[in-house]
Design a protein around this motif. Structure first.
Motif, mmCIF file in Angstrom:
data_model
loop_
_atom_site.group_PDB
_atom_site.id
_atom_site.type_symbol
_atom_site.label_atom_id
_atom_site.label_comp_id
_atom_site.label_asym_id
_atom_site.label_seq_id
_atom_site.Cartn_x
_atom_site.Cartn_y
_atom_site.Cartn_z
ATOM 1 N N GLN A 44 -2.536 0.688 6.211
ATOM 2 C CA GLN A 44 -1.495 1.680 6.456
ATOM 3 C C GLN A 44 -0.521 1.657 5.291
ATOM 4 O OE1 GLN A 44 0.500 1.244 10.234
ATOM 5 N NE2 GLN A 44 -1.320 0.334 11.142
ATOM 6 N N GLU A 45 0.037 2.801 4.989
ATOM 7 C CA GLU A 45 1.061 2.841 3.945
ATOM 8 C C GLU A 45 2.218 1.946 4.368
ATOM 9 O OE1 GLU A 45 2.087 6.898 3.068
ATOM 10 O OE2 GLU A 45 -0.007 7.416 2.704
ATOM 11 N N GLY A 46 2.717 1.160 3.409
ATOM 12 C CA GLY A 46 3.863 0.294 3.664
ATOM 13 C C GLY A 46 3.528 -1.152 3.983
ATOM 14 N N GLN A 98 0.609 0.613 -10.319
ATOM 15 C CA GLN A 98 -0.203 0.978 -9.173
ATOM 16 C C GLN A 98 -1.670 1.050 -9.577
ATOM 17 O OE1 GLN A 98 1.237 4.615 -7.413
ATOM 18 N NE2 GLN A 98 3.342 3.889 -7.362
ATOM 19 N N ARG A 124 -5.943 1.226 -7.719
ATOM 20 C CA ARG A 124 -6.786 1.535 -6.557
ATOM 21 C C ARG A 124 -7.613 0.307 -6.180
ATOM 22 N NH1 ARG A 124 -10.334 6.835 -6.886
ATOM 23 N NH2 ARG A 124 -10.268 7.251 -4.677
ATOM 24 N N ILE A 138 0.866 -1.182 0.000
ATOM 25 C CA ILE A 138 0.000 0.000 0.000
ATOM 26 C C ILE A 138 0.898 1.225 0.000
ATOM 27 C CG2 ILE A 138 -1.675 1.369 1.307
ATOM 28 C CD1 ILE A 138 -2.859 -1.264 2.345
ATOM 29 N N VAL A 139 0.732 2.070 -1.016
ATOM 30 C CA VAL A 139 1.564 3.265 -1.116
ATOM 31 C C VAL A 139 0.831 4.524 -0.688
ATOM 32 C CG1 VAL A 139 3.131 2.333 -2.841
ATOM 33 C CG2 VAL A 139 1.079 3.523 -3.583
ATOM 34 N N LYS A 140 -0.522 4.463 -0.657
ATOM 35 C CA LYS A 140 -1.265 5.661 -0.261
ATOM 36 C C LYS A 140 -2.699 5.297 0.107
ATOM 37 C CE LYS A 140 -2.276 10.330 -1.800
ATOM 38 N NZ LYS A 140 -2.136 11.302 -2.878
ATOM 39 N N ARG A 141 -3.185 5.893 1.175
ATOM 40 C CA ARG A 141 -4.610 5.793 1.512
ATOM 41 C C ARG A 141 -5.345 6.836 0.684
ATOM 42 N NH1 ARG A 141 -6.373 3.445 6.704
ATOM 43 N NH2 ARG A 141 -8.184 4.681 6.191
ATOM 44 N N VAL A 180 -7.434 2.319 -1.296
ATOM 45 C CA VAL A 180 -5.993 2.525 -1.193
ATOM 46 C C VAL A 180 -5.358 2.346 -2.560
ATOM 47 C CG1 VAL A 180 -5.737 1.806 1.216
ATOM 48 C CG2 VAL A 180 -5.580 0.089 -0.590
ATOM 49 N N VAL A 200 -2.232 0.611 -4.425
ATOM 50 C CA VAL A 200 -1.271 -0.481 -4.217
ATOM 51 C C VAL A 200 -0.301 -0.533 -5.388
ATOM 52 C CG1 VAL A 200 -0.994 -2.992 -4.053
ATOM 53 C CG2 VAL A 200 -2.874 -1.865 -2.855
ATOM 54 N N LYS A 201 0.990 -0.666 -5.069
ATOM 55 C CA LYS A 201 2.016 -0.885 -6.087
ATOM 56 C C LYS A 201 2.381 -2.357 -6.041
ATOM 57 C CE LYS A 201 6.653 0.281 -7.468
ATOM 58 N NZ LYS A 201 7.952 0.620 -6.909
#
Length: 79
Positions: free
Chosen positions: A63-65, A29, A31, A10-13, A19, A21-22
């Motif tokens: 959460q990111e990461g 990436q 959504r 997850i790279v961004k909420r 979210v 995802v990459k």
């Protein structure tokens, strides 16, 4: 096959219980839903690349990461 059949991070909420995802295999990436409309597209990944978890990623847990894989409401087949 968007996720390459593997794991991503997850790279961004994003708004509305989603979210970004990459994916590792494809370096792309997209959504995904983490509760939007009652759907959960992702589960936590094991991190070893072999065994997927059955812990659903929710709006509270995302959460990111964190590492993820396809979840129970994934509706895009092998995309």
């Amino acid at each position: 096959d968007w996720d390459g059949g593997g794991e991503g991070v997850i790279v961004k909420r994003l708004p509305r219980e989603t979210v970004l995802v990459k994916w590792d295999m494809r370096e792309v990436q997209f959504r995904y839903r983490i509760g939007r409309d009652g759907a959960h597209d992702l589960v936590l990944a094991s991190g070893d690349g072999q065994v997927a978890s059955d812990v659903i990623v929710t709006a509270k847990s995302a959460q990111e990461g964190i590492r993820v894989r396809r979840g129970p409401d994934w509706k895009w087949g092998d995309r």
